[in-house]
Write a protein that holds these residues in place. Structure first.
Motif, short mmCIF file in Angstrom:
data_model
loop_
_atom_site.label_atom_id
_atom_site.label_comp_id
_atom_site.label_asym_id
_atom_site.label_seq_id
_atom_site.Cartn_x
_atom_site.Cartn_y
_atom_site.Cartn_z
N ARG A 1 0.80 -1.23 0.00
CA ARG A 1 0.00 0.00 0.00
C ARG A 1 0.84 1.28 0.00
O ARG A 1 0.30 2.35 -0.14
CB ARG A 1 -0.99 0.03 1.15
CG ARG A 1 -2.03 -1.02 1.04
CD ARG A 1 -3.07 -0.82 2.10
NE ARG A 1 -3.95 -1.97 2.12
CZ ARG A 1 -5.20 -1.94 1.70
NH1 ARG A 1 -5.71 -0.83 1.24
NH2 ARG A 1 -5.94 -3.02 1.75
N GLN A 2 2.11 1.19 0.20
CA GLN A 2 2.96 2.37 0.16
C GLN A 2 3.86 2.32 -1.07
O GLN A 2 4.49 3.29 -1.40
CB GLN A 2 3.81 2.46 1.42
CG GLN A 2 2.98 2.64 2.66
CD GLN A 2 3.82 2.50 3.91
OE1 GLN A 2 4.97 2.12 3.85
NE2 GLN A 2 3.22 2.80 5.05
N SER A 3 3.91 1.18 -1.70
CA SER A 3 4.80 1.00 -2.84
C SER A 3 3.99 1.11 -4.13
O SER A 3 3.75 0.14 -4.81
CB SER A 3 5.48 -0.36 -2.74
OG SER A 3 6.32 -0.55 -3.84
N THR A 4 3.54 2.31 -4.45
CA THR A 4 2.75 2.47 -5.66
C THR A 4 3.60 2.34 -6.92
O THR A 4 3.08 1.97 -7.97
CB THR A 4 2.04 3.84 -5.67
OG1 THR A 4 3.01 4.86 -5.52
CG2 THR A 4 1.04 3.92 -4.54
N SER A 5 4.91 2.63 -6.82
CA SER A 5 5.76 2.48 -8.00
C SER A 5 5.87 1.01 -8.40
O SER A 5 5.90 0.70 -9.58
CB SER A 5 7.15 3.06 -7.73
OG SER A 5 7.76 2.39 -6.65
N LEU A 6 5.88 0.11 -7.43
CA LEU A 6 5.91 -1.32 -7.74
C LEU A 6 4.60 -1.75 -8.40
O LEU A 6 4.60 -2.55 -9.32
CB LEU A 6 6.16 -2.12 -6.47
CG LEU A 6 6.38 -3.62 -6.61
CD1 LEU A 6 7.60 -3.87 -7.49
CD2 LEU A 6 6.58 -4.26 -5.26
N PHE A 7 3.49 -1.19 -7.96
CA PHE A 7 2.19 -1.48 -8.56
C PHE A 7 2.17 -1.04 -10.02
O PHE A 7 1.76 -1.79 -10.90
CB PHE A 7 1.09 -0.77 -7.77
CG PHE A 7 -0.28 -0.91 -8.39
CD1 PHE A 7 -1.00 -2.07 -8.22
CD2 PHE A 7 -0.81 0.11 -9.14
CE1 PHE A 7 -2.25 -2.21 -8.79
CE2 PHE A 7 -2.06 -0.01 -9.72
CZ PHE A 7 -2.78 -1.17 -9.54
N TRP A 8 2.62 0.18 -10.30
CA TRP A 8 2.60 0.68 -11.67
C TRP A 8 3.62 -0.02 -12.56
O TRP A 8 3.40 -0.19 -13.76
CB TRP A 8 2.79 2.19 -11.70
CG TRP A 8 1.58 2.88 -11.17
CD1 TRP A 8 1.49 3.59 -10.01
CD2 TRP A 8 0.27 2.90 -11.74
NE1 TRP A 8 0.21 4.04 -9.84
CE2 TRP A 8 -0.57 3.63 -10.88
CE3 TRP A 8 -0.28 2.36 -12.89
CZ2 TRP A 8 -1.91 3.84 -11.15
CZ3 TRP A 8 -1.62 2.57 -13.16
CH2 TRP A 8 -2.42 3.29 -12.29
N LEU A 9 4.73 -0.44 -12.00
CA LEU A 9 5.70 -1.22 -12.76
C LEU A 9 5.08 -2.57 -13.14
O LEU A 9 5.28 -3.05 -14.27
CB LEU A 9 6.97 -1.42 -11.95
CG LEU A 9 8.09 -2.19 -12.65
CD1 LEU A 9 8.61 -1.39 -13.84
CD2 LEU A 9 9.21 -2.48 -11.67
N GLY A 10 4.34 -3.17 -12.23
CA GLY A 10 3.63 -4.41 -12.54
C GLY A 10 2.62 -4.20 -13.65
O GLY A 10 2.48 -5.04 -14.55
N CYS A 11 1.90 -3.09 -13.62
CA CYS A 11 0.94 -2.79 -14.70
C CYS A 11 1.65 -2.63 -16.03
O CYS A 11 1.15 -3.08 -17.07
CB CYS A 11 0.15 -1.53 -14.36
SG CYS A 11 -0.99 -1.71 -13.00
N LEU A 12 2.81 -2.01 -16.01
CA LEU A 12 3.59 -1.84 -17.23
C LEU A 12 4.03 -3.19 -17.80
O LEU A 12 3.97 -3.42 -19.01
CB LEU A 12 4.81 -0.96 -16.96
CG LEU A 12 5.74 -0.69 -18.14
CD1 LEU A 12 5.04 0.20 -19.14
CD2 LEU A 12 7.02 -0.06 -17.67
N PHE A 13 4.43 -4.12 -16.94
CA PHE A 13 4.82 -5.45 -17.39
C PHE A 13 3.63 -6.21 -17.98
O PHE A 13 3.79 -6.94 -18.96
CB PHE A 13 5.42 -6.27 -16.24
CG PHE A 13 6.86 -5.97 -15.97
CD1 PHE A 13 7.73 -5.64 -16.99
CD2 PHE A 13 7.35 -6.03 -14.69
CE1 PHE A 13 9.07 -5.36 -16.75
CE2 PHE A 13 8.68 -5.76 -14.42
CZ PHE A 13 9.53 -5.42 -15.45
N VAL A 14 2.45 -6.05 -17.41
CA VAL A 14 1.27 -6.71 -17.96
C VAL A 14 0.96 -6.18 -19.35
O VAL A 14 0.69 -6.94 -20.28
CB VAL A 14 0.07 -6.55 -17.00
CG1 VAL A 14 -1.21 -7.02 -17.66
CG2 VAL A 14 0.30 -7.32 -15.72
N VAL A 15 1.01 -4.87 -19.53
CA VAL A 15 0.76 -4.27 -20.84
C VAL A 15 1.84 -4.70 -21.84
O VAL A 15 1.54 -5.00 -23.01
CB VAL A 15 0.68 -2.74 -20.72
CG1 VAL A 15 0.66 -2.07 -22.08
CG2 VAL A 15 -0.55 -2.34 -19.91
#
Length: 88
Positions: A51-65
């Protein structure tokens, strides 16, 4: 929580094994299409849990795309020639 973590690791290991099998056969785009979304989901789940690591969340979204892009490239490179429809 341990069961969820074990399930996530199992999906990661199975995705990695599938990608390695595809890469050994020379299907690099398909290997990327398998591995990138699995890696992205790991990042999304880890970023969502922290919940504090939003950059990891968005990096994961980038990998999915990127995985969807690799899937499109795998389709376009393995499509037989002459498969386009002729419009009359």
């Amino acid at each position: 929580m341990r069961i969820a973590a074990a399930a996530v690791m199992l999906v990661f290991v199975l995705g990695l094994a599938s990608a390695i099998g595809r890469a050994r056969r020379g299907q690099w785009w398909t290997a990327g299409a398998v591995f990138l979304p699995v890696l992205g989901m790991m990042g999304i789940l880890l970023g969502g849990v922290a919940r504090q690591s939003t950059s990891l969340f968005w990096l994961g979204c980038l990998f999915v795309v990127a995985g969807f892009g690799a899937e499109a490239m795998a389709y376009w490179t393995t499509r037989p020639p002459g498969s386009e429809k002729v419009v009359q």
